[in-house]
Design an enzyme around this catalytic site. Structure first.
Site, PDB file in Angstrom:
ATOM      1  N   ASN A 151      -3.587  54.136  19.272  1.00  0.00           N
ATOM      2  CA  ASN A 151      -4.034  53.214  18.230  1.00  0.00           C
ATOM      3  C   ASN A 151      -4.693  53.941  17.062  1.00  0.00           C
ATOM      4  O   ASN A 151      -4.649  53.467  15.919  1.00  0.00           O
ATOM      5  CB  ASN A 151      -4.975  52.159  18.816  1.00  0.00           C
ATOM      6  N   HIS A 152      -5.280  55.109  17.306  1.00  0.00           N
ATOM      7  CA  HIS A 152      -5.914  55.834  16.198  1.00  0.00           C
ATOM      8  C   HIS A 152      -4.882  56.460  15.265  1.00  0.00           C
ATOM      9  O   HIS A 152      -5.128  56.545  14.054  1.00  0.00           O
ATOM     10  CB  HIS A 152      -6.903  56.869  16.736  1.00  0.00           C
TER      11      HIS A 152
END
Length: 222
Positions: free
Chosen positions: A75-76
């Site tokens: 997700n980063h």
């Protein structure tokens, strides 16, 4: 971007899985040195979140291009991609709140080019054969049946693969069908934690200083 990349048995060396690195390049190098990782024979499978929170995020994103390194997108990586490519102030602020300040250590155009190139090497899932069995790797929530990924089903929930926490929030021990084991990150655990045949290995390297690196055969033995 392809949904899943499949890997045959490593006939010449060992396979390892590593938890969320989050810019802790030094910790990764130390962990690899402890196990005498051989970049000419061994393979390292990452469960995503190479960047953010740590100052060496640029170096960690560069790992995506190493011939011995096989990651999935976290997700980063997606937060950074949205911030650097969508031109939205809200996306930028969200990235900064979640550890993107390392970008100010570099030229933003170089970071964007690096990230875009790295994402081309970071599918949503990987599957590797180990001793005749199969281990999957995703960043967050795997599907209930791995076959939906193995057959590259276009309806697969990509958002859950990158962002989901349903399984661990419910402490769901139902085994994932169609696969022997799955390794994930995303949610910080005090120690590697198994729910059914899913192993959580994000031990919070950027907070605890503990980066989990585990051999594939040990994953199967748990």
């Amino acid at each position: 971007m392809e949904l899943i990349t499949k890997h045959e048995e490593n006939a010449s060396g060992r396979d390892f899985f590593v938890g969320d690195i989050h810019g802790q390049y030094g910790l990764l190098m130390q962990a690899m040195a402890r196990i005498e990782f051989d970049t000419s024979r061994d393979r390292l499978f990452s469960v995503g979140d190479l960047a953010d929170r740590g100052k060496a995020s640029f170096e960690c994103l560069s790992l995506a291009f190493a011939p011995w390194f096989y990651g999935v997108r976290g997700n980063h990586e997606m937060l950074a991609h949205a911030a650097l490519n969508e031109g939205s102030g809200r996306a930028w602020d969200l990235w900064q709140i979640n550890g993107g300040s390392w970008v100010y250590l570099h030229n933003v155009h170089e970071v964007r080019a690096l990230l875009d190139g790295a994402l081309a090497h970071l599918p949503y899932a990987r599957m590797v054969e180990v001793d005749g069995k199969h281990i999957g790797g995703v960043h967050a929530d795997p599907p209930q049946n791995w076959e939906s990924l193995a057959r590259e089903d276009p309806s697969a929930d990509r958002h859950a693969l990158v962002w989901g926490r349903t399984r661990i929030s419910e402490m769901d021990r139902t085994p994932i069908a169609g696969i022997d084991a799955v390794v994930v990150g995303h949610t910080i655990v005090e120690q590697p934690t198994t729910l059914g045949n899913v192993l959580y290995i994000d031990t919070g390297a950027c907070h605890s200083g503990w980066l989990t690196l585990i051999e594939a055969r040990e994953v199967l033995a748990r």
